[in-house]
Enzyme design. Structure first.
Site, PDB file in Angstrom:
ATOM      1  N   ILE A   1       0.807  -1.250   0.131  1.00  0.00           N
ATOM      2  CA  ILE A   1      -0.015   0.036  -0.078  1.00  0.00           C
ATOM      3  C   ILE A   1       0.833   1.383   0.082  1.00  0.00           C
ATOM      4  CG2 ILE A   1      -1.860   1.224   1.218  1.00  0.00           C
ATOM      5  CD1 ILE A   1      -2.658  -1.553   0.195  1.00  0.00           C
TER       6      ILE A   1
ATOM      7  N   ALA B   1       4.257   3.942   3.388  1.00  0.00           N
ATOM      8  CA  ALA B   1       3.589   2.805   2.663  1.00  0.00           C
ATOM      9  C   ALA B   1       4.036   1.742   3.719  1.00  0.00           C
ATOM     10  CB  ALA B   1       4.804   2.535   1.408  1.00  0.00           C
ATOM     11  N   LYS B   2       3.609   0.600   3.230  1.00  0.00           N
ATOM     12  CA  LYS B   2       3.332  -0.898   4.076  1.00  0.00           C
ATOM     13  C   LYS B   2       3.011  -1.892   3.163  1.00  0.00           C
ATOM     14  CE  LYS B   2       4.683  -1.177   8.239  1.00  0.00           C
ATOM     15  NZ  LYS B   2       5.619  -0.378   9.099  1.00  0.00           N
ATOM     16  N   GLY B   3       3.634  -3.133   3.472  1.00  0.00           N
ATOM     17  CA  GLY B   3       3.209  -4.166   2.762  1.00  0.00           C
ATOM     18  C   GLY B   3       3.740  -5.494   3.218  1.00  0.00           C
TER      19      GLY B   3
END
Length: 508
Positions: free
Chosen positions: A129, A174-176
């Site tokens: 994301i 962001a992150k994932g």
């Protein structure tokens, strides 16, 4: 947006603080729209070939094979143990071995009876994301965990947008990650899964586009795989070292990065203690989660004279009212190859207690450093502490917040308390761009200044105490009234993000 059962989604609940702060600062409506949802939501799948496994038989099944002759495996050390009790059957394990097998079952001396389970291709759901990049490249961790979801990563990516703004570093959020339990896969399988993740995501990342880092279930070794996959075949690959942070210092990582998040937690606690006139040498501390953040914070606090009296993680809880030997616990959890889950459970230097009892331990400081939504309203009612310092992302629910405010338990919110990791990630990125290497002392001096300065601004916003000091100026951020500290932190983040839109304008 409501979920299927009519309740708000996890992301929408987390965004309540955003909307409260946006109302307070009378945020520009278009800027608010830009920040309400992520820029991009990437959902994709990665595949890999899994190795054959040895799966232990149940006691009932084992009865049918109790007469099976034992197999002599000369290379039995090539059986890689997994946390779920299985073993990876590497090919070399069968070299020069005498094998006796019946119906796919094998008897290994001193280990037991196992059924050989064939490996093969496996598919894993993956996410990234990208929330906002107005202040700089997307930045955020990669999480390997069995309970990840789109909603969770949306919340964590937004948190990174606020966190980078609070830390005053030129990144976005962001992150994932990947939906799997990393403890149930071999080192080789994790490597292959990681390489495939980067292969499929490469077009959307880069040192000035999106910069991953370690998170729950990942570490510097996995960041090395990512960097190698991204830079492989590139002519000027050294210019691309900053594509990931949290690397080993020998391949471009920063001194102090491993302990940075825990160090940042302690810098916040030190500033809270100074403001309250509280002596940390007499502090009693409970720590939830003993991974990178919790163990580092515990070690540093123990070095300052505080006593860690209880530690909880996903697999167990330990307690010693006189104080736990943190150096011995770190060795037991992180230096013991037989501790496959890296858990505090079974540590001989303290007694086991229940998780419910953990929250009721008499202490001064609680550091939740595990996963989200751990401190519920019920848990907050049971806490016997003066301060909650959020080392994890989103560890406190809305009900937990309300109860702690009512009980006057102080809070250091996650978006400043655990900002040490991303701050030192920025320092690592800078060193990579300049091809430099800073000392740990240099890194920690910069980190301490950044964390304590911005925490002081948040405290001034909360108390509506605008002032200019030799170290900071909180006047542009105060909103004319006192607010809770979590809202104050969000006010600081949003004012810094909004400024970029209002000054630069919108691209058409």
């Amino acid at each position: 947006m409501a979920g299927r059962n009519g309740k708000k989604s996890f992301y929408d609940e987390a965004m309540e603080t955003f909307h409260r702060a946006a109302d307070l600062i009378q945020m520009n409506p278009r800027v608010r729209m830009e920040l309400e949802e992520p820029d991009f939501e990437h959902i994709f799948y990665v595949t890999t070939e899994l190795r054959d496994r040895l799966v232990p038989l149940s006691p009932e099944e084992a009865q049918k094979f109790k007469d099976l002759l034992p197999s002599d495996m000369k290379a039995a050390d090539a059986l890689e143990p997994l946390a779920n009790g299985n073993f990876i059957l590497h090919r070399r394990a069968l070299l020069r071995s005498d094998i006796h097998m019946r119906q796919g079952v094998i008897n290994i001396p001193k280990m037991g009876l196992f059924r050989i389970e064939k490996g093969g291709p496996r598919k894993f759901k993956a996410y990234r994301i990208q929330h906002n990049q107005v202040r700089g490249p997307y930045k955020g961790g990669i999480r390997y965990h069995k309970d990840v979801s789109l909603d969770l990563f949306k919340m964590l990516a937004a948190d990174m947008t606020w966190k980078t703004a609070i830390a005053e570093i030129p990144f976005g959020g962001a992150k994932g990650g990947i939906k799997l339990d990393p403890f149930n896969y071999s080192k080789e399988e994790i490597e292959h899964i990681t390489l495939r993740y980067i292969y499929k995501f490469k077009n959307f990342m880069g040192p000035f586009v999106d910069i991953p880092a370690p998170d729950v279930g990942t570490n510097g070794e996995i960041m090395a795989y990512m960097m190698r996959q991204f830079t492989d075949g590139e002519r000027e690959h050294h210019k691309l070292r900053g594509v990931v942070t949290g690397k080993d210092v020998r391949i471009g990582g920063s001194e102090g990065r491993v302990r940075a998040t825990g160090q940042g937690v302690v810098y916040c606690i030190e500033e809270w203690a100074r403001d309250r006139g509280f002596d940390l040498k007499s502090a009693r501390v409970i720590v939830q989660g003993f991974g990178n953040v919790g163990s580092s914070a515990a070690e540093i606090l123990a070095g300052l004279g505080a006593k860690v009296v209880a530690v909880n993680d996903a697999n167990g809880t330990i307690h010693d009212d006189k104080g736990i030997d943190i150096a011995a616990l770190v060795q037991y959890v992180h230096g013991n190859k037989e501790n496959l889950r890296r858990t505090v459970a079974g540590f001989p230097g303290a007694k086991a207690i229940s998780k419910d009892d953990f929250w009721a331990v008499d202490a001064d400081i609680c550091i939740p450093a595990a996963l989200g939504e751990e401190i519920t309203g019920d848990v907050a009612e049971r806490l016997k502490v003066k301060l909650v310092a959020e080392g994890a992302n989103g560890p406190t629910t809305r009900d937990g917040d309300r109860v702690m405010m009512g009980r006057k338990i102080d809070l250091i919110p996650d978006i400043i308390c655990n900002a040490g990791g991303v701050t030192v990630s920025y320092y690592e990125w800078l060193q990579n761009q300049r091809l430099e290497h800073w000392t740990e002392g240099d890194v920690n001096r910069r980190l301490e200044q950044a964390i304590k300065k911005n925490y002081a601004i948040i405290r001034d916003i909360a108390r509506n105490r605008p002032q200019r000091t030799p170290h900071y100026d909180s006047r542009p951020y105060c909103v004319g009234q006192e607010v809770d500290v979590r809202t104050a932190a969000m006010v600081l983040a949003l004012k810094r993000v909004e400024a970029h839109y209002l000054i630069e304008g919108f691209s058409q």
